[in-house]
Design a protein around this motif. Structure first.
Motif, mmCIF file in Angstrom:
data_model
loop_
_atom_site.group_PDB
_atom_site.id
_atom_site.type_symbol
_atom_site.label_atom_id
_atom_site.label_comp_id
_atom_site.label_asym_id
_atom_site.label_seq_id
_atom_site.Cartn_x
_atom_site.Cartn_y
_atom_site.Cartn_z
ATOM 1 N N TYR A 182 36.598 4.234 -11.592
ATOM 2 C CA TYR A 182 36.090 3.207 -12.516
ATOM 3 C C TYR A 182 37.196 2.252 -12.951
ATOM 4 N N ASP B 54 31.789 -0.620 -27.748
ATOM 5 C CA ASP B 54 30.397 -0.860 -27.355
ATOM 6 C C ASP B 54 29.937 -2.225 -27.855
ATOM 7 N N GLN C 50 29.223 2.562 -16.816
ATOM 8 C CA GLN C 50 27.774 2.825 -16.849
ATOM 9 C C GLN C 50 27.063 1.959 -17.882
ATOM 10 N N ASN C 51 27.769 1.644 -18.940
ATOM 11 C CA ASN C 51 27.208 0.764 -19.961
ATOM 12 C C ASN C 51 26.906 -0.617 -19.355
ATOM 13 N N GLN D 187 23.960 -0.260 -16.767
ATOM 14 C CA GLN D 187 22.627 -0.176 -17.369
ATOM 15 C C GLN D 187 22.175 -1.510 -17.947
ATOM 16 N N LYS E 250 36.939 9.600 -18.252
ATOM 17 C CA LYS E 250 35.624 9.790 -18.865
ATOM 18 C C LYS E 250 35.198 8.523 -19.610
ATOM 19 N N ARG E 251 36.125 7.971 -20.388
ATOM 20 C CA ARG E 251 35.810 6.762 -21.142
ATOM 21 C C ARG E 251 35.530 5.595 -20.193
ATOM 22 N N ARG E 252 36.308 5.482 -19.132
ATOM 23 C CA ARG E 252 36.111 4.377 -18.197
ATOM 24 C C ARG E 252 34.740 4.494 -17.511
ATOM 25 N N LYS E 253 34.344 5.717 -17.242
ATOM 26 C CA LYS E 253 33.024 5.922 -16.633
ATOM 27 C C LYS E 253 31.929 5.440 -17.590
ATOM 28 N N GLU E 254 32.081 5.744 -18.873
ATOM 29 C CA GLU E 254 31.091 5.294 -19.862
ATOM 30 C C GLU E 254 31.014 3.768 -19.906
#
Ligand SMILES: *Cc1c(COP(=O)(O)O)cnc(C)c1O
Length: 260
Positions: free
Chosen positions: A155, A226, A127-128, A131, A120-124
């Motif tokens: 990912y 982030d 995607q970060n 984007q 889940k974290r790797r997907k974020e």
């Protein structure tokens, strides 16, 4: 893989699927590592789920299980002995000591228990980057990866493709000056010393050579913040905007040199 498996079937070959980075990824609904007759996973420290060093062999053809057990256990039939199938164990084939220790296995088990959270974290993270860098892709300054409909990614990495090799190299050194480690991967096998020795290519490998000269991998690991991603994205944007924005010719020329 569909194509490779059908060639293998036609010529009665066995396929060893290098799914080192592919744990928990799917192709047409089928887990990577489960498609070839044998599949290999890596739990090296650079992968998604790790035990420092080590990996797993997926045996998808039951006829290959017995020999794999022997090779793993120093060329002995000790597994058969444990199961009571022979009254003593002895050396029967080639082999080495491929068994991971309890401690290493426990460390890995902890990671596998967290597989969903890690994914889940790797997907974020993925995607970060996607984007933030998409506007640059729309301008033609770089290309970003996409996942086809029939594939499910784990990912593992995020790479960018620059318009030409010169831009890739200069961006890489620029990022290094900002203390950002972005690396290129990989040297194509056909141009490696061993690849030249043991294999030959059918026709030119110009697509592979071209992509490998333009590809750059961005920092990607579970703990990246982030703020760190913002810092990386800001510098990529700054560098490419400066290079191409007021100089459309440079972009056209870079693209022309790669036939795009
Ligand atoms: C990491 C990797 C390997 C090597 O894995 P080890 O666990 O270090 O043996 C092999 N193939 C690919 C594609 C990899 O990414």
């Amino acid at each position: 893989m569909d194509c490779l498996m059908s060639i293998a079937e036609q010529y009665n070959l066995k396929v060893v699927e290098d799914a080192a980075q592919g744990v928990s990824s799917y192709y047409n609904g089928q887990a990577l590592g489960s498609i070839g007759h044998l599949g290999t996973y890596s739990f090296h420290e650079t992968k998604n789920y790790i035990s420092g060093e080590g990996g797993a062999l997926c045996i998808n053809d039951p006829e290959l299980i017995e020999r794999a057990e022997i090779i793993r256990d120093k060329g002995t039939n000790r597994q058969k002995f444990y199961r009571g199938e022979v009254d003593k164990y002895t050396w029967v084939d080639h082999g080495s000591s491929y068994v991971p220790s309890e401690i290493v296995s426990a460390f890995l088990y902890g990671q596998l228990e967290m597989i969903e959270g890690i994914s889940k974290r790797r997907k974020e993270i993925f995607q970060n980057y996607q984007q933030a860098l998409n506007p640059l892709a729309e301008k033609g300054y770089l290309q970003i990866p996409f996942t086809p409909e029939h594939c499910q990614s784990n990912y593992h990495m995020f790479y960018i493709l620059l318009p030409d090799g010169k831009t890739r190299d200069e961006l890489m050194f620029y990022l290094k000056d900002q203390e950002i480690t972005a690396v290129f991967h990989y040297v194509p096998l056909h141009s490696s010393p061993m690849g030249k020795k043991v294999s030959r290519t059918h026709g030119s490998m110009e697509v592979t050579d071209d992509i490998s000269s333009r590809l750059l991998r961005l920092p990607f690991y579970y703990e990246i913040t982030d703020a760190q991603q913002d810092y990386i994205q800001k510098h990529i944007k700054g560098f490419l905007t400066k290079r191409f924005k007021n100089n459309p010719n440079a972009l056209a020329e870079a693209s022309r040199s790669t036939g795009k």
